[in-house]
Structure formats: C-alpha cells, structure tokens
Design a protein around this motif. Structure first.
Motif, PDB file in Angstrom:
ATOM      1  N   ASP A  35      34.392 -12.518 -49.973  1.00  0.00           N
ATOM      2  CA  ASP A  35      34.430 -11.089 -50.652  1.00  0.00           C
ATOM      3  C   ASP A  35      33.739 -11.455 -52.125  1.00  0.00           C
ATOM      4  O   ASP A  35      33.033 -10.531 -52.559  1.00  0.00           O
ATOM      5  N   ALA A  36      33.928 -12.668 -52.621  1.00  0.00           N
ATOM      6  CA  ALA A  36      33.339 -12.941 -53.933  1.00  0.00           C
ATOM      7  C   ALA A  36      31.983 -13.067 -53.788  1.00  0.00           C
ATOM      8  O   ALA A  36      31.274 -12.599 -54.511  1.00  0.00           O
ATOM      9  N   LEU A  37      31.485 -13.739 -52.683  1.00  0.00           N
ATOM     10  CA  LEU A  37      30.021 -13.864 -52.553  1.00  0.00           C
ATOM     11  C   LEU A  37      29.390 -12.357 -52.259  1.00  0.00           C
ATOM     12  O   LEU A  37      28.145 -11.966 -52.696  1.00  0.00           O
ATOM     13  N   ARG A  38      30.050 -11.438 -51.752  1.00  0.00           N
ATOM     14  CA  ARG A  38      29.569 -10.178 -51.402  1.00  0.00           C
ATOM     15  C   ARG A  38      29.492  -9.404 -52.813  1.00  0.00           C
ATOM     16  O   ARG A  38      28.473  -8.609 -53.048  1.00  0.00           O
ATOM     17  N   ALA A  39      30.493  -9.608 -53.579  1.00  0.00           N
ATOM     18  CA  ALA A  39      30.553  -8.841 -54.999  1.00  0.00           C
ATOM     19  C   ALA A  39      29.613  -9.406 -55.971  1.00  0.00           C
ATOM     20  O   ALA A  39      29.246  -8.648 -57.032  1.00  0.00           O
ATOM     21  N   ALA A  40      29.209 -10.801 -55.797  1.00  0.00           N
ATOM     22  CA  ALA A  40      28.400 -11.415 -56.827  1.00  0.00           C
ATOM     23  C   ALA A  40      27.251 -10.745 -57.223  1.00  0.00           C
ATOM     24  O   ALA A  40      26.913 -10.704 -58.607  1.00  0.00           O
ATOM     25  N   PRO A  41      26.389  -9.982 -56.223  1.00  0.00           N
ATOM     26  CA  PRO A  41      24.994  -9.279 -56.917  1.00  0.00           C
ATOM     27  C   PRO A  41      25.266  -8.045 -57.619  1.00  0.00           C
ATOM     28  O   PRO A  41      24.767  -8.037 -58.562  1.00  0.00           O
ATOM     29  N   TYR A  42      26.525  -7.373 -57.186  1.00  0.00           N
ATOM     30  CA  TYR A  42      26.831  -6.329 -58.130  1.00  0.00           C
ATOM     31  C   TYR A  42      27.316  -6.852 -59.518  1.00  0.00           C
ATOM     32  O   TYR A  42      26.941  -6.125 -60.464  1.00  0.00           O
ATOM     33  N   GLN A  43      27.924  -7.734 -59.635  1.00  0.00           N
ATOM     34  CA  GLN A  43      28.681  -8.234 -60.501  1.00  0.00           C
ATOM     35  C   GLN A  43      27.596  -8.745 -61.747  1.00  0.00           C
ATOM     36  O   GLN A  43      27.449  -8.536 -63.004  1.00  0.00           O
ATOM     37  N   LEU A  44      26.531  -9.347 -61.107  1.00  0.00           N
ATOM     38  CA  LEU A  44      25.437 -10.008 -61.767  1.00  0.00           C
ATOM     39  C   LEU A  44      24.491  -8.947 -62.109  1.00  0.00           C
ATOM     40  O   LEU A  44      24.113  -8.919 -63.401  1.00  0.00           O
ATOM     41  N   ASN A  45      24.417  -7.574 -61.590  1.00  0.00           N
ATOM     42  CA  ASN A  45      23.673  -6.690 -62.109  1.00  0.00           C
ATOM     43  C   ASN A  45      24.187  -5.980 -63.015  1.00  0.00           C
ATOM     44  O   ASN A  45      23.538  -5.614 -64.088  1.00  0.00           O
ATOM     45  N   ILE A  46      25.498  -5.932 -63.109  1.00  0.00           N
ATOM     46  CA  ILE A  46      26.335  -5.191 -64.223  1.00  0.00           C
ATOM     47  C   ILE A  46      26.239  -6.043 -65.388  1.00  0.00           C
ATOM     48  O   ILE A  46      25.953  -5.525 -66.520  1.00  0.00           O
ATOM     49  N   TRP A  47      26.656  -7.353 -65.459  1.00  0.00           N
ATOM     50  CA  TRP A  47      26.892  -8.059 -66.506  1.00  0.00           C
ATOM     51  C   TRP A  47      25.577  -8.547 -67.254  1.00  0.00           C
ATOM     52  O   TRP A  47      25.348  -8.280 -68.323  1.00  0.00           O
ATOM     53  N   PHE A  48      24.583  -8.988 -66.428  1.00  0.00           N
ATOM     54  CA  PHE A  48      23.320  -9.259 -67.074  1.00  0.00           C
ATOM     55  C   PHE A  48      22.398  -8.148 -67.320  1.00  0.00           C
ATOM     56  O   PHE A  48      21.795  -8.422 -68.266  1.00  0.00           O
ATOM     57  N   GLY A  49      22.558  -7.123 -66.408  1.00  0.00           N
ATOM     58  CA  GLY A  49      21.889  -5.993 -66.887  1.00  0.00           C
ATOM     59  C   GLY A  49      22.503  -5.450 -68.120  1.00  0.00           C
ATOM     60  O   GLY A  49      21.623  -4.834 -69.066  1.00  0.00           O
ATOM     61  N   CYS A  50      23.720  -5.179 -68.364  1.00  0.00           N
ATOM     62  CA  CYS A  50      24.205  -4.804 -69.626  1.00  0.00           C
ATOM     63  C   CYS A  50      23.675  -5.780 -70.856  1.00  0.00           C
ATOM     64  O   CYS A  50      23.593  -5.253 -72.037  1.00  0.00           O
TER      65      CYS A  50
END
Length: 148
Positions: free
Chosen positions: A7-22
């Motif tokens: 679950d953490a690996l599946r959520a990692a790209p979304y979190q990366l897009n949110i935090w790094f994009g922001c």
C-alpha cells in the motif's frame, strides 16, 4: 505486513507528485516573483535587456502556475481536469509549448541585446544595433498579435 508495504509503494508516486510538485510550484513562484522584482528595480530599469528578462519571468510564472499546478492536481490528487474539460486540456498543451518557446526566445533576445550593446564603438554599429533591436521588438509584438 505485506499489505502495508505494498500500500505504501502504491501511494508513493501520488505522494511524490503532491509534495515534490508543490515544492517546485512554491519555489518556482518565489523565483519568478523575485526575478520580476529585480528586473523592474530602478537599477535594472535603465538597461534595455531587463524588459526581456522581466517578460521571461512573467512567462515562466504563467508556466508554473498553470502547467505544474494542473499536473499536481491530476497526478497527485487524482482530479481529472484535462479529461473532464477539453478547453483546459488544449490550453495546458498550448501553455506548455508556448511557455518554453517564449522563455527561450526572450532569453536569447536579452543575450543578443547584451552582445550588441558592447559593440557601440562607431555610429554605423549603433544604427545596426538600433535596427536589430527594433526588429526584435517587432517580432515580439507580431508574436503576441498572432496568438490572438
């Protein structure tokens, strides 16, 4: 245990897009605003190349605010903006191409302006310099008019 890791690996790209994009969006906006303040300051206002760099910062600000923000909303938060709204999809594509081209062109104009301003030793080169500067200004105005 395996489900939490997957679950953490599946959520990692979304979190990366949110935090790094922001992070990129915030630092990009701060950098563009800083460039606009600097190139509109009293010290730079008297230099001809500052208008090119000011417009480049404005173009980059539009790029950061539109293209990067829609990417964060789509990829990070899973909001289907460009799928749902055809106008935003076309505008995003146009701004992504247009922003890079305008930014590079204005930077090239500023560089050419600086190079030509160092060659002001006789009146013939001054006339040539003024004609090239006028031609660059006409190209910018024609490009803006063609966009409408």
């Amino acid at each position: 245990m395996n489900t939490t890791v997957s679950d953490a690996l599946r959520a990692a790209p979304y979190q990366l897009n949110i935090w790094f994009g922001c992070f990129l969006w915030i630092t990009g906006n701060i950098g563009c605003a800083g460039n606009m303040i600097v190139f509109r300051s009293e010290a730079f206002r008297q230099r001809a190349y500052s208008i090119y760099l000011f417009c480049q910062a404005l173009s980059d600000l539009l790029y950061f605010d539109f293209v990067l923000l829609t990417r964060v909303l789509e990829r990070g938060f899973q909001i289907p903006i460009t799928i749902r709204y055809d106008f935003l999809c076309k505008t995003r594509q146009f701004v992504s191409v247009w922003g890079n081209q305008v930014s590079f062109t204005l930077f090239a104009f500023a560089t050419i302006d600086r190079l030509l301003s160092t060659q002001r030793d006789n009146s013939k080169s001054i006339r040539m310099f003024d004609l090239i500067r006028l031609r660059m200004f006409q190209d910018i105005v024609n490009g803006v008019i063609d966009l409408h």
